[in-house]
Design a protein around this motif. Structure first.
Motif, short mmCIF file in Angstrom:
data_model
loop_
_atom_site.label_atom_id
_atom_site.label_comp_id
_atom_site.label_asym_id
_atom_site.label_seq_id
_atom_site.Cartn_x
_atom_site.Cartn_y
_atom_site.Cartn_z
N ALA A 10 0.83 -1.21 0.00
CA ALA A 10 0.00 0.00 0.00
C ALA A 10 0.86 1.26 0.00
CB ALA A 10 -0.94 -0.01 1.20
N ALA A 11 1.96 1.23 0.76
CA ALA A 11 2.84 2.40 0.82
C ALA A 11 3.50 2.67 -0.53
CB ALA A 11 3.91 2.19 1.90
N GLY A 14 0.90 4.03 -2.79
CA GLY A 14 0.62 5.41 -2.41
C GLY A 14 1.68 6.37 -2.91
N LEU A 122 -3.60 -2.37 -6.50
CA LEU A 122 -4.26 -2.32 -5.20
C LEU A 122 -5.51 -3.18 -5.17
CD1 LEU A 122 -3.89 1.48 -4.42
CD2 LEU A 122 -2.89 -0.38 -3.09
N ALA A 137 -3.76 3.96 0.55
CA ALA A 137 -2.86 4.08 -0.61
C ALA A 137 -3.37 5.14 -1.58
CB ALA A 137 -2.72 2.73 -1.30
N GLY A 140 -2.47 8.63 -1.13
CA GLY A 140 -1.20 9.16 -1.61
C GLY A 140 -1.37 10.32 -2.57
N SER A 179 8.47 4.14 -4.79
CA SER A 179 7.50 3.23 -5.41
C SER A 179 8.13 2.28 -6.42
CB SER A 179 6.41 4.05 -6.11
OG SER A 179 6.95 4.86 -7.13
#
Length: 398
Positions: A10-11, A14, A122, A137, A140, A179
């Protein structure tokens, strides 16, 4: 996927959304007033640059629709993030409106592919996890908006529009690194012969598509011109400060709307979010007070990501093939139309444009109301908690 790796995923998503959307697309909004005053950019030329970006976004969304393999490629994601960063860094290198248009066109195409790759990832990898996880996310995008807005706000007293673009490029590069290892969606499983799910959901997906298209038309007017509209009759810091507030309100909003979507009717929540957003867009056109400007920022920021989250989740709930790419393409067409529709009104300032945008978002809410009729809540029940239908009185309030 374990709980820790789910949050890591998720990070990373995001960060990709923050780079591709929050910075790559929306940093133009707080920089636009600086380009008006320092680079001699007219209001009409500013609208044309916005349209070029949205046209590029449509190209990217269509590429994801017509070539689904792009959505499942790490190389495509990384290449688009690098291209996006390069277009931001190149903006100060010219004063040519035509070249600016080309750069914003490329940025739009890259940001669309980043969005589709990240969103599909996602919805695929976190579909069996709590709804708030992908929601954070999606937040973001709001984080990218807030960070880029803060950069412009901080640079405004000491630097010019060129420094703002270069700072945005540096921020995008940092987010790209964060990312870099995002895992895209896996290849699809073989279709089940004779599956009737698609045929049964066409009419609901059609209403959803219309609603999301109209949202694209209406929201992008505020997303492009809100800072300039507020700045027309207010201190310069207020417009940039309001944009930061948009981003801050957006960060938790997608997670909140996604969590509500686990218990409440998504079509009902869409109706609510769109109605609230319409009010937020109209506020600066009705009154020029500081309270109205800040209230508009909060309402807009709290809803525009929620609408996207709910719409994409509804498309996935309906199990419509390539729903993310199709909805994003329709949204993109709407975004192209938005600045073009309001361009004749800009000679009188931004207030009439915001009022028209609010009316279009209300039309999107009407389409969401149609979506509620007989909606198949039972589909995807294995992945969701029981849904409580909203009564009409409840659907009209946040």
């Amino acid at each position: 996927m374990t709980k820790v790796s789910a949050w890591t995923h998720a990070a990373r998503a995001g960060a990709a959304l923050a780079a591709g959307m929050g910075v790559g697309r929306f940093v133009y909004t707080p920089i636009l007033p600086l380009m008006h005053t320092q680079a001699g950019l007219s209001a009409a030329a500013g609208a044309n640059l916005a349209t070029a970006n949205y046209a590029g976004y449509l190209v990217g969304a269509l590429a994801g629709t017509l070539a689904p393999a792009l959505v499942r490629s790490s190389a495509v994601l990384r290449g688009c993030l690098l291209l996006l960063t390069a277009t931001l860094a190149a903006m100060p290198l010219t004063h040519s409106t035509a070249l600016w248009g080309v750069l914003r066109l490329l940025a739009g195409a890259a940001s669309a592919l980043v969005f589709v790759v990240a969103a599909a990832s996602l919805l695929h990898h976190l579909r069996n996890h709590p709804a708030h996880l992908p929601g954070w996310a999606f937040g973001g995008v709001g984080a990218g908006i807030a960070l880029s807005g803060l950069l412009v706000l901080a640079l405004r007293p000491v630097a010019d529009w060129r420094a703002a673009w270069w700072a945005a490029a540096a921020l995008a590069l940092v987010l790209t690194a964060a990312s870099w290892n995002l895992r895209p969606e896996d290849p699809p499983a073989a279709p089940v012969p004779g599956s009737p799910a698609t045929a049964r959901t066409h009419r609901w997906f059609g209403a959803l598509f219309v609603s999301y298209f109209l949202e694209g038309v209406g929201y992008i007017v505020a997303g492009t011109f809100l800072v300039a509209a507020i700045g027309q009759g207010s201190p310069g810091w207020l417009g940039s400060g309001a944009w930061v507030l948009v981003g801050l309100a957006a960060v938790p909003s997608a997670a909140l709307w996604a969590r509500l979507g686990r218990r409440w009717s998504r079509p009902g929540l869409l109706l609510t979010a769109l109605t609230v957003q319409a009010v937020g867009i109209a506020l600066p056109a009705v009154t020029g007070s500081t309270a109205a400007a800040l209230g508009s920022a909060v309402l807009f920021g709290a809803t525009f990501l929620g609408v996207s989250t709910l719409s994409l989740a509804t498309g996935a709930h309906l199990r419509f093939p390539r729903s993310v790419a199709l909805l994003t393409a329709g949204y993109s067409v709407g975004q192209i139309m938005g600045p073009l529709v309001v361009a004749p009104l800009l000679r009188h300032g931004y207030h009439q444009a915001l009022l028209l945008a609010a009316l279009v978002v209300l039309a999107a809410a009407a389409a969401a109301a149609v979506l509620r009729i007989g909606f198949p809540h039972h589909m995807g029940a294995e992945h969701t908690a029981p849904v409580r239908r909203l009564r009409p009185a409840e659907a009209a309030r946040p």
